[in-house]
Design a protein around this motif. Structure first.
Motif, short mmCIF file in Angstrom:
data_model
loop_
_atom_site.label_atom_id
_atom_site.label_comp_id
_atom_site.label_asym_id
_atom_site.label_seq_id
_atom_site.Cartn_x
_atom_site.Cartn_y
_atom_site.Cartn_z
N LEU A 55 0.81 -1.21 0.00
CA LEU A 55 0.00 0.00 0.00
C LEU A 55 0.85 1.27 0.00
CD1 LEU A 55 -2.76 -0.95 2.60
CD2 LEU A 55 -3.00 -0.68 0.13
N LEU A 56 1.98 1.25 0.70
CA LEU A 56 2.77 2.45 0.86
C LEU A 56 4.04 2.45 0.01
CD1 LEU A 56 2.42 2.72 4.73
CD2 LEU A 56 1.09 3.91 2.99
N ASP A 57 4.09 1.62 -1.02
CA ASP A 57 5.29 1.57 -1.85
C ASP A 57 5.44 2.85 -2.67
OD1 ASP A 57 6.01 -0.85 -0.91
OD2 ASP A 57 5.38 -2.00 -2.67
N GLY A 58 6.62 3.36 -2.68
CA GLY A 58 6.94 4.56 -3.44
C GLY A 58 8.44 4.75 -3.49
N LYS A 59 8.87 5.83 -4.10
CA LYS A 59 10.30 6.10 -4.24
C LYS A 59 10.96 6.31 -2.88
CE LYS A 59 13.85 6.73 -6.88
NZ LYS A 59 14.46 5.60 -7.54
N ASN A 60 10.29 7.02 -1.98
CA ASN A 60 10.85 7.25 -0.65
C ASN A 60 11.00 5.96 0.13
OD1 ASN A 60 10.94 9.97 -1.18
ND2 ASN A 60 8.99 10.40 -0.17
N THR A 61 10.00 5.11 0.06
CA THR A 61 10.05 3.83 0.76
C THR A 61 11.18 2.97 0.18
OG1 THR A 61 7.67 3.93 1.10
CG2 THR A 61 8.72 1.79 1.41
N GLU A 62 11.33 3.00 -1.12
CA GLU A 62 12.38 2.22 -1.78
C GLU A 62 13.77 2.71 -1.36
OE1 GLU A 62 14.03 1.61 -6.29
OE2 GLU A 62 11.86 1.82 -6.02
N THR A 63 13.95 4.01 -1.29
CA THR A 63 15.24 4.58 -0.86
C THR A 63 15.54 4.19 0.57
OG1 THR A 63 14.95 6.46 -2.35
CG2 THR A 63 16.54 6.72 -0.58
N PHE A 64 14.56 4.30 1.45
CA PHE A 64 14.74 3.92 2.84
C PHE A 64 15.07 2.44 2.95
CE2 PHE A 64 13.09 2.28 6.85
CZ PHE A 64 13.87 3.00 7.74
N ARG A 65 14.37 1.61 2.20
CA ARG A 65 14.60 0.16 2.24
C ARG A 65 16.01 -0.18 1.76
NH1 ARG A 65 10.03 -2.27 -0.45
NH2 ARG A 65 8.98 -1.92 1.52
N ASP A 66 16.51 0.52 0.72
CA ASP A 66 17.88 0.30 0.24
C ASP A 66 18.90 0.65 1.32
OD1 ASP A 66 16.97 -0.61 -2.20
OD2 ASP A 66 17.32 1.30 -3.24
N MET A 67 18.67 1.77 2.01
CA MET A 67 19.58 2.16 3.09
C MET A 67 19.53 1.15 4.23
SD MET A 67 19.25 6.37 3.16
CE MET A 67 17.99 6.30 4.37
N GLN A 68 18.34 0.69 4.55
CA GLN A 68 18.18 -0.29 5.62
C GLN A 68 18.85 -1.61 5.24
OE1 GLN A 68 14.15 -1.57 6.29
NE2 GLN A 68 14.59 -2.28 8.37
N ASP A 69 18.69 -2.04 4.00
CA ASP A 69 19.32 -3.27 3.54
C ASP A 69 20.84 -3.18 3.60
OD1 ASP A 69 16.86 -4.42 3.11
OD2 ASP A 69 16.91 -4.21 0.92
N LYS A 70 21.38 -2.01 3.28
CA LYS A 70 22.83 -1.83 3.34
C LYS A 70 23.32 -1.98 4.77
CE LYS A 70 26.58 1.24 2.18
NZ LYS A 70 27.02 2.58 2.30
N GLN A 71 22.61 -1.38 5.71
CA GLN A 71 22.99 -1.48 7.12
C GLN A 71 22.87 -2.92 7.62
OE1 GLN A 71 24.72 1.60 7.40
NE2 GLN A 71 24.27 0.98 9.46
N VAL A 72 21.80 -3.60 7.23
CA VAL A 72 21.61 -4.99 7.64
C VAL A 72 22.73 -5.85 7.07
CG1 VAL A 72 20.11 -7.02 7.30
CG2 VAL A 72 19.12 -4.84 7.97
N ALA A 73 23.10 -5.62 5.82
CA ALA A 73 24.17 -6.39 5.19
C ALA A 73 25.50 -6.18 5.91
CB ALA A 73 24.30 -6.01 3.72
N GLU A 74 25.81 -4.94 6.26
CA GLU A 74 27.06 -4.65 6.97
C GLU A 74 27.05 -5.30 8.36
OE1 GLU A 74 27.63 -0.42 6.89
OE2 GLU A 74 27.99 -0.40 4.74
N SER A 75 25.92 -5.24 9.03
CA SER A 75 25.80 -5.84 10.35
C SER A 75 25.92 -7.36 10.27
CB SER A 75 24.46 -5.45 10.97
OG SER A 75 24.31 -6.04 12.23
N MET A 76 25.28 -7.96 9.29
CA MET A 76 25.37 -9.41 9.13
C MET A 76 26.80 -9.84 8.82
SD MET A 76 21.91 -10.32 6.99
CE MET A 76 22.36 -12.03 6.72
N ALA A 77 27.49 -9.09 7.97
CA ALA A 77 28.87 -9.44 7.61
C ALA A 77 29.79 -9.31 8.81
CB ALA A 77 29.35 -8.55 6.47
N ALA A 78 29.51 -8.35 9.69
CA ALA A 78 30.37 -8.14 10.86
C ALA A 78 30.09 -9.14 11.98
CB ALA A 78 30.19 -6.72 11.39
#
Length: 119
Positions: A55-78
């Motif tokens: 329902l709330l998908d948009g460019k802002n949500t996508e940008t936030f999700r990309d930033m969140q995924d990057k942080q999750v990936a760095e945390s998982m790798a560490a």
């Protein structure tokens, strides 16, 4: 007296400095960063395979999700690595050791003069 400037030498853009590869800490950090990039790519692929639009998908949500995924990936790798970074680190460490420590020369054993038979 006039100073003549030296001509600028063209470069290929490839660094020949390999001193940073000899440090175990640098190799470990490179492996961790490689793993973070790999996990981030995996998360992006999972996001692209979504089964429907929210329902709330948009460019802002996508940008936030990309930033969140990057942080999750760095945390998982560490904290919980999947192993690909360690495999790359081990491979680079072995290749650097092989370059630094060439194999010891082996002495050739000559065959007996009588062709290997004795009576």
């Amino acid at each position: 007296m006039t100073d003549i400037p030296t001509p600028i030498q063209p470069t290929t853009g490839i660094s020949t400095d390999t001193s940073r590869l000899t440090s175990n800490a640098n190799l470990k950090k490179a492996g961790q960063q490689f793993e973070a990039v790999f996990i981030n790519m995996m998360l992006k692929s999972m996001r692209q395979a979504s089964l429907g639009d929210g329902l709330l998908d948009g460019k802002n949500t996508e940008t936030f999700r990309d930033m969140q995924d990057k942080q999750v990936a760095e945390s998982m790798a560490a904290h919980q690595p999947i192993g690909i970074g360690k495999a790359m680190t081990d491979f680079l460490a072995k290749s650097q050791k092989a370059l630094q420590d060439p194999p010891a020369p082996t002495s050739a054993v000559s065959p007996p003069a009588d062709g290997g038979t004795s009576s």
